[in-house]
Design a protein around this motif. Sequence first.
Motif, short mmCIF file in Angstrom:
data_model
loop_
_atom_site.label_atom_id
_atom_site.label_comp_id
_atom_site.label_asym_id
_atom_site.label_seq_id
_atom_site.Cartn_x
_atom_site.Cartn_y
_atom_site.Cartn_z
N UNK A 31 0.78 -1.30 -0.15
CA UNK A 31 -0.06 -0.15 -0.23
C UNK A 31 0.75 1.24 0.00
N UNK A 32 2.11 1.14 0.48
CA UNK A 32 2.98 2.24 0.59
C UNK A 32 3.68 2.46 -0.69
N UNK A 62 0.77 -15.55 3.91
CA UNK A 62 0.88 -15.67 2.44
C UNK A 62 -0.49 -16.00 1.62
N UNK A 63 -1.09 -17.18 2.38
CA UNK A 63 -2.22 -17.49 1.72
C UNK A 63 -3.33 -16.77 2.12
N UNK A 70 -3.79 -9.58 -2.60
CA UNK A 70 -2.60 -8.70 -2.45
C UNK A 70 -1.16 -9.49 -2.99
N UNK A 71 -1.35 -11.06 -3.05
CA UNK A 71 -0.16 -11.64 -3.53
C UNK A 71 -0.90 -12.72 -4.76
N UNK A 72 -0.06 -13.26 -5.33
CA UNK A 72 -0.66 -14.36 -6.32
C UNK A 72 0.59 -15.37 -6.00
N UNK A 73 -0.16 -16.75 -6.19
CA UNK A 73 0.84 -17.85 -6.10
C UNK A 73 1.31 -18.44 -7.39
N UNK A 74 2.21 -18.77 -7.71
CA UNK A 74 2.83 -19.21 -9.25
C UNK A 74 3.30 -20.67 -9.06
N UNK A 75 2.51 -21.65 -9.13
CA UNK A 75 2.93 -22.85 -8.86
C UNK A 75 4.36 -23.11 -8.00
N UNK A 76 5.30 -23.64 -8.55
CA UNK A 76 6.53 -23.84 -7.60
C UNK A 76 7.26 -22.62 -7.64
N UNK A 80 4.26 -13.76 -5.49
CA UNK A 80 4.66 -12.33 -6.10
C UNK A 80 3.43 -11.37 -5.64
N UNK A 81 3.92 -10.07 -5.54
CA UNK A 81 2.70 -9.06 -5.68
C UNK A 81 1.80 -9.14 -6.66
N UNK A 82 0.47 -9.31 -6.60
CA UNK A 82 -0.65 -9.51 -7.40
C UNK A 82 -0.73 -8.37 -8.38
N UNK A 83 -0.99 -8.68 -9.70
CA UNK A 83 -1.40 -7.54 -10.38
C UNK A 83 -2.71 -6.64 -10.02
#
Length: 493
Positions: A31-32, A62-63, A70-76, A80-83
């Motif tokens: 947010x900052x 994280x979950x 706020x975040x996205x999980x990419x497989x293995x 990452x910071x979500x789009x």
Amino acid sequence: MTIAVETFFLTPGAPGTLQAQVQQMIAEGILSGRFHVGEKLPSSRRLATHLGVSRITVTLAYTELVANDYLSARGRSGYYVSENAPVPPVYTPHPRAADTVDWSRALVQRFTGGDTPSKPDDWRAFRYPFIYGQADPTLFDHANWRQCALRALGQKDFAAMTDDYVDRDDPLLVEYIARHTLPRRGISARPQEILITLGAQNALWLTSRMLLNRRRQAVIEDPCYPAQRDLLTHSGCRLVPVRVDADGLPPEAIPEGTDLIFTTPSHQCPTTATMPLHRRQALLARARGLDALVVEDDYEFEMAFLAAPSPALKSLDTDGRVIYVGSFSKSLFPGLRLGYMVGSEAFIREARALRAAMLRHPPGHIQRTAAYFLSLGHYDSQIRRMGRALHERRRVLEAAIAAEGLTIAGRGVYGGSSLWMQAPEGVDSARLAARLQADSVFIEPGAPFFAGPERPSRFYRLGYSSIPTARIGEGIARIAAATRASRRETAAQ
């Protein structure tokens, strides 16, 4: 790009669970604008090792951040910071123009400059906090309060949490007060004679707003609760302070022309004097002779651990002239801001309308949570636990005071959570309190409780609801040492 693990740190003493702190730390970074879309978070194992917490704590954080986008999980690959993460606004603030309003003329009434005692924000960091009226986390039933709050959030109570009651209150809370709380004080009341308030302060404000104006006269105790004196001063009425004695407010000192009498008969604030039964009867007789109303603030009756408390003034009232005010601030916690008032139906009807015009009603979720906590028996268990702890603290406190040669000016007959103290001649309790704060000791100067320009400066209040028993002796020793030093300095002047 991976965000450096060194940029993450937990603040010691921060509120909330470790999982919540990790979530907040990452969300605030996004947010900052410090963390950007597409940047990779450290692995859960690496961040957990860096922060000194368990890996599951970081994984759960994280979950939760993934669930909130706020975040996205990419497989293995990792997190990452979500789009779709919230983007901090980008704007250039306009230069602020000079304030040209003459507020000294625009304000038709002022509310600053009152006598309400203040406390340092960091009072919990004091090693010897003889502070009054604050909750002790070691005595509060966190687990069951949390369970009641979660139950009040359930689908069954969705309406109680979300509906606009307009001018009504939670029927479960009102029923508990009518059937369990008030009978303990000898009071019988119907639901239409009970109003839930945002603490006792709100109840006193409503009462003064409805019953006082510039043509009416009100009597208050001297000394008294400073915030009460402040709000009555704002009403514009003729305010008459009447000095209390060892039995509280003396009825014979109440002057002719009085329309409203404010009193704290169970635990006089701040002297803790308990009004005996014969004086309560005399006070009602005096009020009847003046055709005056009486406001009874019964703020600490649950803290009667030495003996059963005397019947409430309201229970002796046969003609409906007593307005009873109760609060859960001392028995639960002051931040709850929940109290109640009891009076004749005609009075409560108008109080309900005035409350609705100002704030509608106390939050439904808070009312329902309190109703569950009370009705499931958790409240009674907490009162018993607090009573045992306060009784032991009182015993240790009085023994330490006697050993150090300090003077108690007032102690509650049935218990309570404070003692009213008197320093030696020439010792100013405000200066004494300032000296003690540097020694990690908090006491409450007594002068603000008194009315008028010539206020006694020797008195102070010692609360024992938040200080561990093991620290009381050393705390009193430090107060005694500071008192002796202040006395020597006064004598040398």
